[in-house]
Design a protein around this motif. Sequence first.
Motif, PDB file in Angstrom:
ATOM      1  N   GLU A  23      -3.440  -2.083  -3.416  1.00  0.00           N
ATOM      2  CA  GLU A  23      -4.169  -0.823  -3.618  1.00  0.00           C
ATOM      3  C   GLU A  23      -5.450  -1.075  -4.436  1.00  0.00           C
ATOM      4  O   GLU A  23      -5.515  -2.011  -5.232  1.00  0.00           O
ATOM      5  CB  GLU A  23      -3.307   0.171  -4.391  1.00  0.00           C
ATOM      6  N   HIS A  24      -6.408  -0.176  -4.256  1.00  0.00           N
ATOM      7  CA  HIS A  24      -7.578  -0.095  -5.153  1.00  0.00           C
ATOM      8  C   HIS A  24      -8.600  -1.223  -4.955  1.00  0.00           C
ATOM      9  O   HIS A  24      -8.298  -2.266  -4.384  1.00  0.00           O
ATOM     10  CB  HIS A  24      -7.143  -0.058  -6.626  1.00  0.00           C
ATOM     11  N   PRO A  25      -9.789  -0.974  -5.537  1.00  0.00           N
ATOM     12  CA  PRO A  25     -10.825  -2.012  -5.474  1.00  0.00           C
ATOM     13  C   PRO A  25     -10.827  -2.868  -6.743  1.00  0.00           C
ATOM     14  O   PRO A  25     -11.885  -3.217  -7.254  1.00  0.00           O
ATOM     15  CB  PRO A  25     -12.112  -1.166  -5.373  1.00  0.00           C
ATOM     16  N   THR A  28      -6.555   8.539  -1.209  1.00  0.00           N
ATOM     17  CA  THR A  28      -7.446   9.178  -2.185  1.00  0.00           C
ATOM     18  C   THR A  28      -7.053   8.905  -3.628  1.00  0.00           C
ATOM     19  O   THR A  28      -7.875   9.062  -4.515  1.00  0.00           O
ATOM     20  CB  THR A  28      -7.475  10.706  -1.985  1.00  0.00           C
ATOM     21  N   ASP A  29      -5.783   8.533  -3.897  1.00  0.00           N
ATOM     22  CA  ASP A  29      -5.322   8.307  -5.272  1.00  0.00           C
ATOM     23  C   ASP A  29      -5.590   9.553  -6.126  1.00  0.00           C
ATOM     24  O   ASP A  29      -6.466   9.569  -6.994  1.00  0.00           O
ATOM     25  CB  ASP A  29      -6.020   7.088  -5.886  1.00  0.00           C
ATOM     26  N   THR A  30      -4.811  10.601  -5.886  1.00  0.00           N
ATOM     27  CA  THR A  30      -5.082  11.910  -6.485  1.00  0.00           C
ATOM     28  C   THR A  30      -4.618  11.973  -7.935  1.00  0.00           C
ATOM     29  O   THR A  30      -3.640  12.628  -8.268  1.00  0.00           O
ATOM     30  CB  THR A  30      -4.392  13.015  -5.670  1.00  0.00           C
ATOM     31  N   MET A  48      -2.815   7.798   2.278  1.00  0.00           N
ATOM     32  CA  MET A  48      -1.953   6.669   1.903  1.00  0.00           C
ATOM     33  C   MET A  48      -1.756   6.496   0.408  1.00  0.00           C
ATOM     34  O   MET A  48      -1.054   5.569  -0.016  1.00  0.00           O
ATOM     35  CB  MET A  48      -2.554   5.368   2.462  1.00  0.00           C
ATOM     36  N   HIS A  49      -2.391   7.347  -0.391  1.00  0.00           N
ATOM     37  CA  HIS A  49      -2.243   7.113  -1.839  1.00  0.00           C
ATOM     38  C   HIS A  49      -2.415   8.438  -2.580  1.00  0.00           C
ATOM     39  O   HIS A  49      -3.528   8.826  -2.929  1.00  0.00           O
ATOM     40  CB  HIS A  49      -3.281   6.082  -2.304  1.00  0.00           C
ATOM     41  N   THR A  50      -1.303   9.130  -2.798  1.00  0.00           N
ATOM     42  CA  THR A  50      -1.377  10.378  -3.569  1.00  0.00           C
ATOM     43  C   THR A  50      -0.465  10.281  -4.792  1.00  0.00           C
ATOM     44  O   THR A  50       0.369   9.373  -4.917  1.00  0.00           O
ATOM     45  CB  THR A  50      -0.922  11.595  -2.732  1.00  0.00           C
ATOM     46  N   HIS A  51      -0.655  11.263  -5.676  1.00  0.00           N
ATOM     47  CA  HIS A  51       0.237  11.465  -6.834  1.00  0.00           C
ATOM     48  C   HIS A  51       0.355  12.976  -6.991  1.00  0.00           C
ATOM     49  O   HIS A  51      -0.213  13.557  -7.914  1.00  0.00           O
ATOM     50  CB  HIS A  51      -0.357  10.851  -8.098  1.00  0.00           C
ATOM     51  N   VAL A  52       1.066  13.612  -6.079  1.00  0.00           N
ATOM     52  CA  VAL A  52       1.007  15.074  -6.039  1.00  0.00           C
ATOM     53  C   VAL A  52       1.680  15.737  -7.232  1.00  0.00           C
ATOM     54  O   VAL A  52       1.442  16.912  -7.502  1.00  0.00           O
ATOM     55  CB  VAL A  52       1.579  15.647  -4.714  1.00  0.00           C
TER      56      VAL A  52
END
Length: 483
Positions: free
Chosen positions: A300-302, A370-372, A134-138
Amino acid sequence: MKAKLSFLPSLARICLAATTGAALLAISAGSAAQAPANNPVQPNDRRPFLAPGARTSDDPVRIPRKPVAETGPELVIRGGRLFDAVSGGVRPATVVIQGNRIKAVLPPDATGWGADARIIDAAGKTVMPGLIDMHTHVTYPDRATPIDEQASEGGGTLRGQRNLRYFLESGFTSVRDLNGVSNAPFLLSEWSAAGMIPAPRVFAAGWIITGTGGHATERPVSPSHGPDYAKEVDGPDAWRGMVRKAFKEGASVIKIASHFAPDEVRAAIEEAHLLGLKVTCDCETIYTEMAVDAGIDMIEHPLPRSDAAIAKMAKKKIAAVPTLQVYQNLLDRAGGFYGSTSRRFTMTSQGNFDEFKKMKAAGIVMGIGTDTIGDASLMVPNSYIAELKWFVRGGYTVTDALKAGTIVNARLLDMGDELGSIEPGKLADIIIVDGRPDENLDDLARVEHVIKDGKWLIEGGALVTPRHVSQPLVKPSPPADVK
Ligand SMILES: [Zn+2]
């Protein structure tokens, strides 16, 4: 960008979807029930005019499409243990695919498919829905990216294509890409949807939308920050306009980030919902409260938020994608989190995990992402397995963590009626794992076969792509009358 790729829409028509009226009505009713009073327009309230059974594009925009019958040889997965992500446990079953859809889920001893069917022997292996991140930056630069290429749309597109292959090989059939360089994420999304590159489905946000000086624009500019990645806009009309621009370019979701003013975030969310798109926010503290009050769909995020904000998220059914592992990576690398001009807070691993536990206790629906950033695309699937383990440590069962990464993520994408589980009629995004990931999450690193959109793309761990078939010349050549 659509103009540059004017040949693509016709190719994209091969990707058709069946959306049942019942499913749409159910989603619509659910959203209406959770719509905050100050913002009655929720994303799934849209398109009540779609006829029952109408086929649409395979994305949250849901463009009506001409129906097509699924034809051709079946693909049969036999002998495996099925984790369908909806019925609870694991059972022996046979899965039959035709065209790009799941045709049937049958008992293990079933027969009856055509003589030309392709059979995949999954004996002793686990058959499950394709993973969703649900969270990439390819398209983000990694450590090997030359500094003068970091804002290159072409470089980002190529890097994204490579990273998407890594995701595909690791069993991911969909990613939600929440920011990238220029229009590279939209290009990758269109090329993947058209079957022109071997890649997961890409549900792209395109860019971050933020106020001038907001997150991802602060100085000094770091890789993956700056004007090619984040759009700075000021005033509600400008926020509304940038949402429309992202929609025009092909966004499946709108990504905003702190900072902003209450009227700006309200305008962005209202506009996105009118267009049928969900909005997610990379924000903290007072900005999270503003976004929650304005009717955001996800956070998003903690990043730090008050207990009152968590309670309000739960009450309004606002979801979270906590991305715990990537912040652990940051803390491990840098020995702490020191913020920036737009990130005036600190954080610790324990604080992040405590926030996760509070959100779980409040009943907030959470997805796996994963927030890549940095080299994280190179850490797939380890980063994803690590995120699943955070969920388990925080109180999820292993199977509930796997559901979070499949059917729950699909619902958060607005694609729960098409993706995320193995059920007849759904799009055929299926993986076969040499192991029992429902018992041991580390087994998820042993993906052997990946079927995306009915196509068997990863076979025995290797990418299989059909050989190019040459188009005929306009006329035989050389022409007979040329001496
Ligand atoms: Zn991110």
